[in-house]
Write a protein that holds these residues in place. Structure first.
Motif, PDB file in Angstrom:
ATOM      1  N   UNK A  14       0.848  -1.193   0.000  1.00 32.96           N
ATOM      2  CA  UNK A  14       0.000   0.000   0.000  1.00 32.96           C
ATOM      3  C   UNK A  14       0.880   1.238   0.000  1.00 32.96           C
ATOM      4  N   UNK A  19      -3.062   4.260   1.578  1.00 31.87           N
ATOM      5  CA  UNK A  19      -3.167   4.103   3.037  1.00 31.87           C
ATOM      6  C   UNK A  19      -3.997   5.205   3.665  1.00 31.87           C
ATOM      7  N   UNK A 385       3.577  20.120   8.832  1.00 37.87           N
ATOM      8  CA  UNK A 385       4.420  19.048   8.333  1.00 37.87           C
ATOM      9  C   UNK A 385       5.380  19.639   7.304  1.00 37.87           C
ATOM     10  N   UNK A 386       6.671  19.554   7.573  1.00 41.37           N
ATOM     11  CA  UNK A 386       7.631  20.241   6.710  1.00 41.37           C
ATOM     12  C   UNK A 386       8.948  19.500   6.658  1.00 41.37           C
TER      13      UNK A 386
ATOM     14  N   UNK B  34       5.294  12.084  10.472  1.00 43.24           N
ATOM     15  CA  UNK B  34       4.510  12.887   9.518  1.00 43.24           C
ATOM     16  C   UNK B  34       4.955  14.336   9.502  1.00 43.24           C
ATOM     17  N   UNK B  35       5.232  14.898  10.692  1.00 43.42           N
ATOM     18  CA  UNK B  35       5.605  16.317  10.739  1.00 43.42           C
ATOM     19  C   UNK B  35       6.960  16.533  10.068  1.00 43.42           C
ATOM     20  N   UNK B  36       7.723  15.460   9.885  1.00 44.63           N
ATOM     21  CA  UNK B  36       8.984  15.527   9.142  1.00 44.63           C
ATOM     22  C   UNK B  36       8.796  15.107   7.686  1.00 44.63           C
ATOM     23  N   UNK B  37       7.530  15.071   7.246  1.00 43.06           N
ATOM     24  CA  UNK B  37       7.203  14.786   5.834  1.00 43.06           C
ATOM     25  C   UNK B  37       7.544  13.381   5.378  1.00 43.06           C
ATOM     26  N   UNK B  39       6.376   9.701   4.360  1.00 44.25           N
ATOM     27  CA  UNK B  39       5.162   9.079   3.848  1.00 44.25           C
ATOM     28  C   UNK B  39       5.065   7.650   4.353  1.00 44.25           C
ATOM     29  N   UNK B  40       3.867   7.290   4.771  1.00 40.63           N
ATOM     30  CA  UNK B  40       3.658   5.931   5.265  1.00 40.63           C
ATOM     31  C   UNK B  40       3.451   4.968   4.095  1.00 40.63           C
ATOM     32  N   UNK B  41       4.093   3.816   4.160  1.00 38.45           N
ATOM     33  CA  UNK B  41       3.738   2.722   3.258  1.00 38.45           C
ATOM     34  C   UNK B  41       3.501   1.468   4.104  1.00 38.45           C
ATOM     35  N   UNK B 120      13.438   9.423  -1.187  1.00 37.01           N
ATOM     36  CA  UNK B 120      12.198   8.781  -0.775  1.00 37.01           C
ATOM     37  C   UNK B 120      12.197   8.706   0.753  1.00 37.01           C
ATOM     38  N   UNK B 121      11.290   9.470   1.362  1.00 40.28           N
ATOM     39  CA  UNK B 121      11.197   9.473   2.831  1.00 40.28           C
ATOM     40  C   UNK B 121       9.978   8.659   3.221  1.00 40.28           C
ATOM     41  N   UNK B 160      18.310  15.216  10.647  1.00 41.34           N
ATOM     42  CA  UNK B 160      16.854  15.164  10.793  1.00 41.34           C
ATOM     43  C   UNK B 160      16.413  13.924  11.580  1.00 41.34           C
ATOM     44  N   UNK B 163      16.964  14.451  15.171  1.00 42.44           N
ATOM     45  CA  UNK B 163      15.905  15.366  15.647  1.00 42.44           C
ATOM     46  C   UNK B 163      14.594  14.590  15.871  1.00 42.44           C
ATOM     47  N   UNK B 167      12.620  14.452  19.292  1.00 47.01           N
ATOM     48  CA  UNK B 167      11.244  14.949  19.392  1.00 47.01           C
ATOM     49  C   UNK B 167      10.304  13.878  19.946  1.00 47.01           C
TER      50      UNK B 167
END
Lengths: 451, 451
Positions: A14, A19, A385-386, B34-37, B39-41, B120-121, B160, B163, B167
């Motif tokens: 996914x 998702x 989100x950045x 998420x706040x660090x951008x 993406x969930x897979x 790819x994050x 990052x 960080x 966090x």
């Protein structure tokens, strides 16, 4: 080893967009479960073979994924003496993947019976695995979303579960959703009038097929049951115009009574207390599998998208007895995530992405980096989100990246901005650009007044 | 079949209280990702054997749970000719359970390489399975929470990720958390000075054991490596006082340079830009496994709770090459959910239950039921999690149920209340009781002014 890897058939990756949509549905279902005071539990993916086998019928038993024992599983086994895979399996596999959420629930209750306060209202949203032949819309790993009430025979439970169906599809805004209700007891009463009790399973399977094969074919196949013309007319009538009162009074003339009628009526009366989003109707054809349910049964479909049941459930009276405990009556509903997903896609009912306030800081190089990292931190602390593009690539490449990943905003914080202690915000959808103090820009993003 | 069912060893059920705490941690980690951008897979639980085997080393390969082929898996196999379980396994098992999230990530990237924008994050929070010997704190099914950046060699990524660690543990309020940083390149440079390059693995394993075995035992075992007195003193010094500048300048006198020093220094400099919650330090002893990482490595521990690493990660340069793609450098961090859970439990850092505004309506019987169901509906529409006791049991039994399940409120809506169109709310914690109009009572619950 340099072979292009493949996923096994029936299994899926996914991506983030898919998702997000799946989680939108999952959240709505679990929020409704919670608001009805259901408690979430989770059981492990792996159960003992003894827990699962013999619970689903022979056909389904073959669809259970079995796990090979670890280590040298043949060490105590004289392989040459046995060539039968079934016997070998019993020896080399003691564990299997969860096939549904109901048998694990029964096992859970049986193991924790002294710590559970009944009625036990539990929900569970986990994957199950079935070695079914993969085909369109049928996967070997898929999520089930179940809510069950164990240890109470009161029909308020049935009422509450129908309300849960109604509320979930209301929140999903899935117009055209129909909740059908029937009772296994009504099916039994009618089969008694028709004298087909000894062929009950076949009779119910035929009923289930009515919509698919149509009236003419149905009547033809009905001949196999040796039903009188009068009974056949009665059956067609209650299929086409299902009316609880009519069936009850008709059967009572022949001395056949069933609490199924009163139970269904009670549920429908209670459902009139509040307004409902879905169409809720009595459906005499509804059967929902064969050996499992003992009372009320439910099924949900959508009239606009022909994909089959979006959910189903009912009452079962022998859940925990399979593990030697006293009988505890249970009643439950299940949601089919993949089919609901398909419906919402077909009808374009998914809202646009929540991720649209994602912000990409352009990377101008080492000289500007520290300033950018500090501003980035302020953005994140404000709940935005950045991220910053990680490499010192050409600006055009970085902008393409922002476009490809649907970043709504790009922050430009180069030499000029640093000098004037400002940042420039570019809205990637409108193309508009604005330069201002950091706090002002953050306010703009959070208030979404940037278009 | 009336045998009390058991869970296989190393597998766990989670009740609702445990799940609530687990989900509290999971939400904090995923919110930060998420706040660090990122993406969930998600990848499937089941992968082809070819995808997994040979990727983790021989030792780990044995810990992969293998799935038996479906159907008569022996039909094409001459069982009598083979008694070796390893060969049999290759024949009768083509699929296996996910062992970690990294190899599936590599497989995912390799399969979707043309549709992914790099860097790819991605983040992924899914269960993995290992046929390890179960023991305290070690399970056969457990959740991994991974964030990785693939396709960028820039050290901003390392910054990052540190960080992110900082966090997450700040949001968990887990004081005493230490983030250790080292570089495999620094380990290589030092091993070159010590002339132990040919015994690098053993050397690193010994370093890793320093805290466990202590200085005296360490020096004793160091003798196996034939290190000079001078080198041994140097090693002890940089273990006890790890200082990047000192190691760098000391080695440079012997003509040994390593970009590992500058990389670590760069990361620490960037980390000074913002304030940090955790203690972040250079730790020369840190090794993090052997064959996997190629650059910076991270590990997180808590000084107050001795449970081992709460997380770990680092840079690896050969992720996708295992599937025949061009090399893509990756760097990632992983969180150990079970250990973080253990820490928070030990330090009593879990907040009290969110479920405390759960409300149970007492069930007085059929005569009062309709009124109660209507009021119940109004409660739920207002966002209050509520239910009615499903059976017409004695009030004392119903009150016990409310107590056992930690309902904060009980709603009493009997004959008197119905006559006066009121409801009575009992706070189960304080014992206070108040009778008022439905809207007033709902307002009270929502504003929590009920104690």
């Amino acid at each position: 080893m340099n072979v292009k890897p493949k996923l096994p058939k029936g299994f899926r990756d996914f991506d983030s967009k898919t998702l997000e949509k799946r989680e939108y549905i999952i959240k709505i279902i679990s929020d409704v479960f919670k608001s009805y005071s259901f408690q979430k539990i989770e059981t492990p993916s792996v159960e003992s073979i003894e827990t699962l086998s013999g619970k689903y019928g022979d056909e389904a038993d073959r669809l259970i994924f079995k796990i090979l024992n670890s280590g040298n599983y043949l060490s105590d086994y004289d392989l040459n003496n046995n060539a039968d895979y079934k016997e070998l399996t019993r020896f080399i596999s003691k564990k299997a993947l969860r096939y549904d959420l109901t048998v694990p629930l029964a096992r859970y209750i049986s193991q924790n019976i002294n710590n559970i306060s009944f009625p036990f209202k539990r929900y569970q949203m986990q994957n199950v695995w079935r070695a079914d032949k993969p085909q369109k819309g049928r996967f070997r790993e898929f999520m089930q979303c179940d809510a069950d009430i164990i240890g109470s025979k009161n029909l308020i439970n049935e009422y509450e579960l129908v309300r849960i169906y109604d509320k979930v599809f209301e929140k999903l805004n899935l117009a055209g959703t129909i909740i059908s209700i029937n009772s296994r007891k009504i099916l039994t009463a009618v089969s008694s009038k028709l004298n087909v009790e000894d062929k009950f399973s076949e009779f119910v399977i035929l009923l289930d097929k009515y919509d698919k094969i149509g009236k003419i074919k149905f009547i033809e196949e009905l001949k196999n049951f040796n039903i009188s013309k009068e009974d056949s007319d009665f059956l067609i009538k209650i299929i086409e115009n299902p009316d609880i009162d009519y069936i009850k009074s008709y059967l009572s003339e022949f001395g056949i009574s069933s609490e199924g009628f009163d139970e269904c009526k009670y549920i429908f009366e209670k459902l009139k207390l509040t307004s409902n989003f879905c169409e809720i109707k009595f459906n005499f054809k509804l059967a929902r599998g064969l050996d499992y349910y003992t009372g009320t049964i439910f099924e949900v479909e959508n009239s606009k998208v022909k994909i089959g049941a979006l959910g189903g459930g009912g009452r079962y009276d022998n859940l925990t007895s399979i593990f030697g405990n006293n009988e505890l009556s249970g009643v439950g509903v299940s949601f089919g995530l993949d089919r609901i997903y398909y419906c919402l896609s077909e009808l374009s009912l998914f809202k646009s992405s929540n991720e649209l306030n994602k912000t990409l800081f352009l990377n101008f190089g080492e000289r500007e980096l520290n300033y950018n990292l500090k501003v980035l931190d302020v953005f994140r602390e404000s709940g935005i989100s950045a991220t910053i593009y990680a490499d010192f690539s050409k600006i055009k490449k970085q902008m393409n990246y922002a476009n490809n990943l649907n970043y709504k905003f790009v922050v430009i914080c180069g030499e000029n901005e640093i000098k004037s202690k400002m940042v420039t915000l570019k809205n990637m959808i409108t193309g508009n650009q604005i330069t201002d103090k950091v706090e002002k820009i953050i306010k703009l993003i959070l208030s979404e007044k940037t278009d």
